[in-house]
Write a protein that holds these residues in place. Sequence first.
Motif: not given
Length: 101
Positions: A23-39
């Motif tokens: 177990f590493v952790g729990e996802i609290e938020d997502i970091q996005l690159d809006l220009d590339a439309r990718s996580v």
Amino acid sequence: MNAAPEEITALVGREVYSSNGVFVGEIEDIQLDLDARSVTGLALAELNHELFAGEVDGSTGVVVPYRWVRAVGDVVLINDVIERYDTGDSEEEPSELAEST
């Protein structure tokens, strides 16, 4: 059978494990690159304190680069590079594991 696509926000709250089942952790938020439309990363909280002992305190999270993700399902599996972070055996630079507040 084709499954309906999920919203990216459906990842929030999922547990993250290394490919070795730690177990590493729990996802609290997502970091996005809006220009590339990718996580680009996953912000984790509720961390496994044994993995991050001495690296982050209880009120801090980390951002894991999304390229470490191996599989997404009921849980998220990432490369075991996170387990080598503390020992310095990683091929990745430790600075890639960014602290988040």
